[in-house]
Design a protein around this motif. Structure first.
Motif, short mmCIF file in Angstrom:
data_model
loop_
_atom_site.label_atom_id
_atom_site.label_comp_id
_atom_site.label_asym_id
_atom_site.label_seq_id
_atom_site.Cartn_x
_atom_site.Cartn_y
_atom_site.Cartn_z
N ARG A 131 0.84 -1.20 0.00
CA ARG A 131 0.00 0.00 0.00
C ARG A 131 0.87 1.24 0.00
N ASP A 132 0.31 2.29 -0.55
CA ASP A 132 0.96 3.59 -0.56
C ASP A 132 0.05 4.53 0.22
N ASN A 133 0.41 4.81 1.43
CA ASN A 133 -0.45 5.62 2.28
C ASN A 133 -0.58 7.06 1.77
N ALA A 134 0.43 7.54 1.10
CA ALA A 134 0.37 8.91 0.58
C ALA A 134 -0.63 9.02 -0.57
N LYS A 135 -0.79 7.92 -1.31
CA LYS A 135 -1.69 7.94 -2.45
C LYS A 135 -3.02 7.23 -2.18
N ASN A 136 -3.15 6.66 -0.98
CA ASN A 136 -4.37 5.92 -0.62
C ASN A 136 -4.64 4.78 -1.60
N THR A 137 -3.60 4.04 -1.91
CA THR A 137 -3.74 2.93 -2.84
C THR A 137 -3.26 1.62 -2.22
N VAL A 138 -3.82 0.54 -2.72
CA VAL A 138 -3.38 -0.79 -2.36
C VAL A 138 -3.20 -1.58 -3.65
N THR A 139 -2.15 -2.39 -3.68
CA THR A 139 -1.80 -3.14 -4.87
C THR A 139 -1.65 -4.61 -4.52
N LEU A 140 -2.05 -5.44 -5.45
CA LEU A 140 -1.88 -6.89 -5.29
C LEU A 140 -1.11 -7.40 -6.50
N GLN A 141 0.12 -7.78 -6.30
CA GLN A 141 0.95 -8.39 -7.34
C GLN A 141 0.72 -9.89 -7.29
N MET A 142 0.25 -10.44 -8.38
CA MET A 142 -0.07 -11.86 -8.43
C MET A 142 0.84 -12.56 -9.41
N ASN A 143 1.67 -13.45 -8.92
CA ASN A 143 2.62 -14.20 -9.74
C ASN A 143 2.25 -15.69 -9.71
N SER A 144 2.80 -16.41 -10.64
CA SER A 144 2.58 -17.86 -10.72
C SER A 144 1.10 -18.20 -10.62
N LEU A 145 0.33 -17.50 -11.38
CA LEU A 145 -1.12 -17.67 -11.31
C LEU A 145 -1.55 -19.06 -11.74
N LYS A 146 -2.60 -19.53 -11.09
CA LYS A 146 -3.14 -20.85 -11.35
C LYS A 146 -4.60 -20.71 -11.80
N PRO A 147 -5.12 -21.68 -12.51
CA PRO A 147 -6.53 -21.61 -12.91
C PRO A 147 -7.47 -21.42 -11.73
#
Length: 120
Positions: A70-86
């Motif tokens: 999360r970036d508290n200055a920008k009020n954002t949250v991010t989810l990086q998803m790797n090795s994705l599965k069905p």
């Protein structure tokens, strides 16, 4: 106050996607920021949680593959998803516990869902 999510899409198994969610409006304080997902025919489940101090929780099914930040200055949250599965295929929702300028009580707010489809 609203949460705007983006970044879903279609990817082959083993690929990566990055989801982002931005909170906007008359925000006073953002406490926890979360990602949930709901697969067809299943209940919505918590995928990741990040507290205001940076404490992090992951569901067992995504540990080691997903990273929440999360970036508290920008009020954002991010989810990086790797090795994705069905089995990661679902509609992903961001959620934030926030207080607003006109009401100090923390309440949960939801963003619109964004679809992630992982093909085998």
């Amino acid at each position: 106050v609203q949460l705007q999510a983006s970044g879903g899409g279609f990817v082959q198994a083993g690929g990566s996607l990055r989801l982002s969610c931005a909170a906007s409006g008359s925000i006073s304080t953002i406490y926890a920021m979360r990602w949930y997902r709901q697969a067809p025919g299943k209940q919505r489940e918590l995928v990741a949680n990040i507290g205001s101090g940076g404490s992090i929780y992951y569901a067992d099914s995504v540990k080691g593959r997903f990273t929440v930040s999360r970036d508290n200055a920008k009020n954002t949250v991010t989810l990086q998803m790797n090795s994705l599965k069905p089995e990661d295929t679902a509609v992903y929702y961001c959620n934030a516990v926030m207080s607003v300028l006109t009401d100090a009580r923390p309440m949960g707010y939801w963003g619109q869902g964004t679809l992630v489809t992982v093909s085998s």
